[in-house]
Design a protein around this motif. Structure first.
Motif, PDB file in Angstrom:
ATOM      1  N   MET A 220      52.652  30.689  28.200  1.00  0.00           N
ATOM      2  CA  MET A 220      53.110  31.764  29.080  1.00  0.00           C
ATOM      3  C   MET A 220      54.127  31.251  30.095  1.00  0.00           C
ATOM      4  O   MET A 220      55.082  31.942  30.446  1.00  0.00           O
ATOM      5  CB  MET A 220      51.908  32.380  29.787  1.00  0.00           C
ATOM      6  CG  MET A 220      50.978  33.114  28.833  1.00  0.00           C
ATOM      7  SD  MET A 220      49.519  33.770  29.652  1.00  0.00           S
ATOM      8  CE  MET A 220      48.763  34.667  28.300  1.00  0.00           C
ATOM      9  N   HIS A 221      53.911  30.028  30.555  1.00  0.00           N
ATOM     10  CA  HIS A 221      54.821  29.429  31.525  1.00  0.00           C
ATOM     11  C   HIS A 221      56.221  29.259  30.943  1.00  0.00           C
ATOM     12  O   HIS A 221      57.218  29.465  31.633  1.00  0.00           O
ATOM     13  CB  HIS A 221      54.270  28.065  31.958  1.00  0.00           C
ATOM     14  CG  HIS A 221      55.112  27.349  32.954  1.00  0.00           C
ATOM     15  ND1 HIS A 221      55.089  27.640  34.300  1.00  0.00           N
ATOM     16  CD2 HIS A 221      56.023  26.358  32.803  1.00  0.00           C
ATOM     17  CE1 HIS A 221      55.941  26.848  34.935  1.00  0.00           C
ATOM     18  NE2 HIS A 221      56.511  26.055  34.049  1.00  0.00           N
ATOM     19  N   GLY A 222      56.288  28.915  29.674  1.00  0.00           N
ATOM     20  CA  GLY A 222      57.580  28.624  29.067  1.00  0.00           C
ATOM     21  C   GLY A 222      58.287  29.811  28.439  1.00  0.00           C
ATOM     22  O   GLY A 222      59.515  29.793  28.318  1.00  0.00           O
ATOM     23  N   PHE A 223      57.538  30.869  28.048  1.00  0.00           N
ATOM     24  CA  PHE A 223      58.150  31.884  27.202  1.00  0.00           C
ATOM     25  C   PHE A 223      58.195  33.294  27.783  1.00  0.00           C
ATOM     26  O   PHE A 223      58.839  34.161  27.213  1.00  0.00           O
ATOM     27  CB  PHE A 223      57.427  31.930  25.850  1.00  0.00           C
ATOM     28  CG  PHE A 223      57.671  30.714  25.005  1.00  0.00           C
ATOM     29  CD1 PHE A 223      58.789  30.628  24.191  1.00  0.00           C
ATOM     30  CD2 PHE A 223      56.802  29.634  25.054  1.00  0.00           C
ATOM     31  CE1 PHE A 223      59.015  29.494  23.428  1.00  0.00           C
ATOM     32  CE2 PHE A 223      57.021  28.496  24.287  1.00  0.00           C
ATOM     33  CZ  PHE A 223      58.138  28.431  23.473  1.00  0.00           C
ATOM     34  N   ILE A 224      57.484  33.575  28.894  1.00  0.00           N
ATOM     35  CA  ILE A 224      57.536  34.927  29.459  1.00  0.00           C
ATOM     36  C   ILE A 224      58.738  35.035  30.394  1.00  0.00           C
ATOM     37  O   ILE A 224      58.801  34.308  31.390  1.00  0.00           O
ATOM     38  CB  ILE A 224      56.241  35.275  30.228  1.00  0.00           C
ATOM     39  CG1 ILE A 224      55.076  35.379  29.241  1.00  0.00           C
ATOM     40  CG2 ILE A 224      56.399  36.573  30.997  1.00  0.00           C
ATOM     41  CD1 ILE A 224      53.771  35.772  29.881  1.00  0.00           C
ATOM     42  N   PRO A 225      59.684  35.927  30.122  1.00  0.00           N
ATOM     43  CA  PRO A 225      60.885  36.054  30.969  1.00  0.00           C
ATOM     44  C   PRO A 225      60.579  36.774  32.275  1.00  0.00           C
ATOM     45  O   PRO A 225      59.774  37.700  32.322  1.00  0.00           O
ATOM     46  CB  PRO A 225      61.827  36.884  30.098  1.00  0.00           C
ATOM     47  CG  PRO A 225      60.928  37.693  29.227  1.00  0.00           C
ATOM     48  CD  PRO A 225      59.718  36.833  28.956  1.00  0.00           C
ATOM     49  N   THR A 226      61.249  36.350  33.341  1.00  0.00           N
ATOM     50  CA  THR A 226      61.050  36.962  34.656  1.00  0.00           C
ATOM     51  C   THR A 226      61.463  38.430  34.667  1.00  0.00           C
ATOM     52  O   THR A 226      60.808  39.273  35.252  1.00  0.00           O
ATOM     53  CB  THR A 226      61.856  36.198  35.719  1.00  0.00           C
ATOM     54  OG1 THR A 226      61.449  34.832  35.713  1.00  0.00           O
ATOM     55  CG2 THR A 226      61.641  36.782  37.099  1.00  0.00           C
ATOM     56  N   GLY A 227      62.556  38.765  34.036  1.00  0.00           N
ATOM     57  CA  GLY A 227      63.066  40.128  34.072  1.00  0.00           C
ATOM     58  C   GLY A 227      62.103  41.162  33.543  1.00  0.00           C
ATOM     59  O   GLY A 227      62.196  42.343  33.889  1.00  0.00           O
ATOM     60  N   PHE A 228      61.162  40.763  32.720  1.00  0.00           N
ATOM     61  CA  PHE A 228      60.184  41.687  32.157  1.00  0.00           C
ATOM     62  C   PHE A 228      59.388  42.377  33.251  1.00  0.00           C
ATOM     63  O   PHE A 228      59.090  43.566  33.179  1.00  0.00           O
ATOM     64  CB  PHE A 228      59.247  40.927  31.209  1.00  0.00           C
ATOM     65  CG  PHE A 228      58.072  41.731  30.733  1.00  0.00           C
ATOM     66  CD1 PHE A 228      58.196  42.624  29.695  1.00  0.00           C
ATOM     67  CD2 PHE A 228      56.825  41.593  31.349  1.00  0.00           C
ATOM     68  CE1 PHE A 228      57.110  43.373  29.265  1.00  0.00           C
ATOM     69  CE2 PHE A 228      55.738  42.330  30.924  1.00  0.00           C
ATOM     70  CZ  PHE A 228      55.882  43.218  29.874  1.00  0.00           C
ATOM     71  N   PHE A 229      59.030  41.633  34.282  1.00  0.00           N
ATOM     72  CA  PHE A 229      58.167  42.178  35.323  1.00  0.00           C
ATOM     73  C   PHE A 229      58.924  43.061  36.307  1.00  0.00           C
ATOM     74  O   PHE A 229      58.360  43.990  36.882  1.00  0.00           O
ATOM     75  CB  PHE A 229      57.482  41.035  36.080  1.00  0.00           C
ATOM     76  CG  PHE A 229      56.622  40.191  35.202  1.00  0.00           C
ATOM     77  CD1 PHE A 229      55.388  40.630  34.770  1.00  0.00           C
ATOM     78  CD2 PHE A 229      57.065  38.943  34.782  1.00  0.00           C
ATOM     79  CE1 PHE A 229      54.601  39.855  33.947  1.00  0.00           C
ATOM     80  CE2 PHE A 229      56.278  38.162  33.962  1.00  0.00           C
ATOM     81  CZ  PHE A 229      55.047  38.619  33.538  1.00  0.00           C
ATOM     82  N   GLU A 230      60.191  42.789  36.540  1.00  0.00           N
ATOM     83  CA  GLU A 230      60.943  43.528  37.547  1.00  0.00           C
ATOM     84  C   GLU A 230      61.092  45.001  37.187  1.00  0.00           C
ATOM     85  O   GLU A 230      61.337  45.839  38.050  1.00  0.00           O
ATOM     86  CB  GLU A 230      62.317  42.887  37.728  1.00  0.00           C
ATOM     87  CG  GLU A 230      62.239  41.463  38.271  1.00  0.00           C
ATOM     88  CD  GLU A 230      63.566  40.735  38.209  1.00  0.00           C
ATOM     89  OE1 GLU A 230      64.590  41.386  37.882  1.00  0.00           O
ATOM     90  OE2 GLU A 230      63.587  39.522  38.469  1.00  0.00           O
ATOM     91  N   ARG A 231      60.930  45.339  35.939  1.00  0.00           N
ATOM     92  CA  ARG A 231      61.077  46.725  35.506  1.00  0.00           C
ATOM     93  C   ARG A 231      59.900  47.594  35.913  1.00  0.00           C
ATOM     94  O   ARG A 231      60.019  48.818  35.939  1.00  0.00           O
ATOM     95  CB  ARG A 231      61.217  46.775  33.983  1.00  0.00           C
ATOM     96  CG  ARG A 231      62.580  46.377  33.467  1.00  0.00           C
ATOM     97  CD  ARG A 231      62.628  46.453  31.965  1.00  0.00           C
ATOM     98  NE  ARG A 231      62.297  45.163  31.346  1.00  0.00           N
ATOM     99  CZ  ARG A 231      61.992  45.003  30.078  1.00  0.00           C
ATOM    100  NH1 ARG A 231      61.922  46.047  29.290  1.00  0.00           N
ATOM    101  NH2 ARG A 231      61.736  43.813  29.596  1.00  0.00           N
ATOM    102  N   TYR A 232      58.763  46.986  36.230  1.00  0.00           N
ATOM    103  CA  TYR A 232      57.553  47.768  36.426  1.00  0.00           C
ATOM    104  C   TYR A 232      56.996  47.742  37.850  1.00  0.00           C
ATOM    105  O   TYR A 232      56.048  48.468  38.141  1.00  0.00           O
ATOM    106  CB  TYR A 232      56.461  47.254  35.479  1.00  0.00           C
ATOM    107  CG  TYR A 232      56.861  47.345  34.022  1.00  0.00           C
ATOM    108  CD1 TYR A 232      56.762  48.546  33.324  1.00  0.00           C
ATOM    109  CD2 TYR A 232      57.368  46.232  33.338  1.00  0.00           C
ATOM    110  CE1 TYR A 232      57.139  48.637  32.001  1.00  0.00           C
ATOM    111  CE2 TYR A 232      57.745  46.314  32.011  1.00  0.00           C
ATOM    112  CZ  TYR A 232      57.628  47.517  31.347  1.00  0.00           C
ATOM    113  OH  TYR A 232      58.008  47.598  30.029  1.00  0.00           O
TER     114      TYR A 232
END
Length: 324
Positions: A220-232
């Motif tokens: 999760m540390h290496g592969f989850i992009p930050t931008g994913f969370f900003e949408r919600y």
């Protein structure tokens, strides 16, 4: 303290393995090597130290003292404050949890430490001051300690001891039996072999839980992009705080590692309370932590622990948004 482990992980992943710096696989594997070595070392050191303490210190007297009602929650506050001054992430705190339970400290007091330890530490506070100012830092540190104190009190009142796993129950039973049989005049050097043997036994018992838990966290540390969370979790969403907490739980990092992301969130207009609730969920609640805790708690106990902490994190997030 652990710079040499980080240097070894950097050398192994980026030099020996030849993976590019800041690549997804490189960061994930670097994270995995560093945290695995750090936690195994901590587990051995802490269980060994607790073995020495249990041999010489009057644990029963401390347990009785901490259990007195006249303290009015002071024991929870002290445990929570101790958690705030120890620089451990949530997975690193699990070895201390085992040591506390084995030492006979009340479960609610132990939970107070377990809640606060990953949330507040000196590195995170130093970064917090630079990013958000002194006022926000004081409120954050105070709320983290109060979160651990109140959460520990609530969890202590639920009488969850019966939901500790048989593995922990056996450790407690064996510790009591050893305490009864051990001679008072044994020297420290005479006790050390047994203490180290017991520490290695605990490591053997939790080894695969550590490997699996950190493996999930590294991915999760290496592969989850930050931008994913900003949408919600924008400021226009009244449910942003609970959504931020839910999105934060699958991730795993320490406070220092996630704070730069929180700074970006705030710069892009996400309310600071929502961002901090996300951070608290990342460092205080995580799937890797649940995997590690499964060795010492039943799933029912883990669910209760997560539910109580989640509620207080959401409450803190909304309060932060009002105050700041």
């Amino acid at each position: 303290m652990f710079d040499w482990i980080q240097s070894f992980a950097d050398w192994l992943i980026y030099t020996v393995a030849g993976l590019p710096l800041h690549s997804k696989w490189g960061d994930a594997l670097n994270f995995f090597v560093y945290d695995t070595l750090k936690i195994l070392l901590l587990l051995f050191l802490i269980t060994s130290i607790m073995g020495v303490v249990n041999s010489y210190f009057p644990v029963d007297r401390i347990r009785n003292y901490l259990s007195r009602n006249k303290l009015y929650g002071l024991e929870y506050f002290l445990a929570s404050t101790f958690g705030a001054i120890t620089p451990f992430c949530s997975c690193s705190s699990v070895p201390l949890f085992i040591g506390f339970v084995k030492g006979g400290i009340p479960l609610g007091v132990t939970f107070a430490f377990l809640i606060t330890s990953p949330l507040v530490n000196e590195v995170a506070l130093a970064m917090f001051v630079g990013m958000f100012g002194l006022k926000a830092t004081i409120i954050y540190a105070t709320s983290g300690i109060l979160l651990g104190t109140i959460g520990g009190i609530v969890l202590g009142r639920l009488k969850l001891e019966k939901h500790l796993t048989p593995w922990v129950q056996n450790i407690l039973a064996n510790a009591q039996a050893e305490e009864e049989l051990e001679e008072e005049k044994q020297t420290l050097w005479q006790r050390l072999p047994g203490i180290f043997k017991e520490a290695l036994g605990i490591i053997k018992g939790v080894f695969w839980y550590i490997i699996i838990g950190i493996g999930i966290g590294a991915a999760m540390h290496g592969f989850i992009p930050t931008g994913f969370f900003e949408r919600y979790i924008s400021k226009d969403n009244p449910f942003a705080v609970p959504i931020a907490v839910i999105l934060g739980v699958p991730m795993y990092s320490n406070a220092a590692g996630v704070l730069p992301i929180i700074q970006v969130f705030v710069q892009k207009g996400i309310p600071i309370g929502t961002a901090i609730a996300f951070m608290m969920a990342v460092v205080g609640l995580s799937i890797p932590e649940a995997t590690l805790l499964k060795k010492v708690m039943t799933w029912k106990m883990i669910a209760i622990f997560f539910a109580v902490v989640t509620f207080f994190i959401m409450l803190s997030g909304y309060l932060f948004n009002i105050i700041l």
